[in-house]
Design an enzyme around this catalytic site. Sequence first.
Site, mmCIF file in Angstrom:
data_model
loop_
_atom_site.group_PDB
_atom_site.id
_atom_site.type_symbol
_atom_site.label_atom_id
_atom_site.label_comp_id
_atom_site.label_asym_id
_atom_site.label_seq_id
_atom_site.Cartn_x
_atom_site.Cartn_y
_atom_site.Cartn_z
ATOM 1 N N HIS A 243 -50.784 82.991 37.954
ATOM 2 C CA HIS A 243 -50.235 81.650 37.750
ATOM 3 C C HIS A 243 -48.897 81.743 37.011
ATOM 4 O O HIS A 243 -48.489 82.825 36.571
ATOM 5 C CB HIS A 243 -51.238 80.789 36.984
ATOM 6 C CG HIS A 243 -52.552 80.665 37.695
ATOM 7 N ND1 HIS A 243 -53.613 81.512 37.436
ATOM 8 C CD2 HIS A 243 -52.950 79.824 38.673
ATOM 9 C CE1 HIS A 243 -54.620 81.190 38.232
ATOM 10 N NE2 HIS A 243 -54.245 80.173 38.994
ATOM 11 N N SER B 283 -55.808 77.404 42.940
ATOM 12 C CA SER B 283 -55.300 77.060 41.614
ATOM 13 C C SER B 283 -53.792 77.250 41.482
ATOM 14 O O SER B 283 -53.163 76.665 40.595
ATOM 15 C CB SER B 283 -56.015 77.887 40.532
ATOM 16 O OG SER B 283 -55.905 79.273 40.794
ATOM 17 N N ASP C 144 -53.306 86.935 32.857
ATOM 18 C CA ASP C 144 -53.034 86.072 34.002
ATOM 19 C C ASP C 144 -51.626 86.356 34.507
ATOM 20 O O ASP C 144 -50.636 85.882 33.952
ATOM 21 C CB ASP C 144 -53.170 84.599 33.612
ATOM 22 C CG ASP C 144 -52.979 83.671 34.805
ATOM 23 O OD1 ASP C 144 -52.670 84.173 35.905
ATOM 24 O OD2 ASP C 144 -53.123 82.442 34.637
#
Length: 279
Positions: free
Chosen positions: A253, A7, A250
Amino acid sequence: MAFIGDSVARNHMESLLCLLSQEEIPEDIYKDSEDRFRTWYFRRHDFTLKVLWTKFLVAGEEIMINGTGSSQFNLQLDKVDDEWAKHLPGLDYAIVSAAHWFFRVLYLHEGDNVVGCVYCNEPNVTHRDMNFALQMSFRATFNYINDCKNCSGLVTLLRTFAPAHFENGFWNTGGYCNRTTPSNENEIDLKRFEWDLRNAQVEEIERARKVGKSQGKKFGVVDVTRAMLMRPDGHPGDHWGNKWNKGYNDCVHWCMPGPVDTWSEIFMAVLREEAGLSS
């Protein structure tokens, strides 16, 4: 052109997609049922952009316990993941990355033999660190690319490891990343494990470059590790809006716009040099 990886590779691809869309809005021509494999087509420029999702680059299968995923995996170090590999012929450019899925228990296989294990400490099984598993996965990947008979002229770029910035815990133990300014260069430690992972990746692509030179294949490095070690402020943190994992931050990312856009600038500079593009 295809981004091959997890990802975070998707994160990089989306940054590039946004930048390219300022010149032409592409057609969204393919999406699989899990939204992991996507294809866009820039008709005016006859340019196709793909993302090919893979956890480990090599074949990996989760170990199930009583029908439930264990987050432990069997990795086949001598076999790449067919789901991305079958797309390789016909590509002009491949941007390869991986690392974040290796932070877990991994049983490492070559053929029918177990050659090691990461994070398991089991008797009669050779202990390996994740650097070894990561490096062997990249070796298998680059060997496959060099052995590909229908991939003449392919330019392969490695995007080096982009570190996470969890503080006071991991993603599932309350770790967070709420800094609002970059770190100074003298605040980063190039002896940390992130730098070791980057070095393992670079070692393998340099090995592949020597082999591929005689086969008409080119290899290059989009080296983002040092710069991203200095950007703990670049993650979504608790603003990522994930409805399935509420309460988690998160710090893996990257925000867009943000530091990830620099990757695309570095990527384009390296691509011009390796592919001999004039503009």
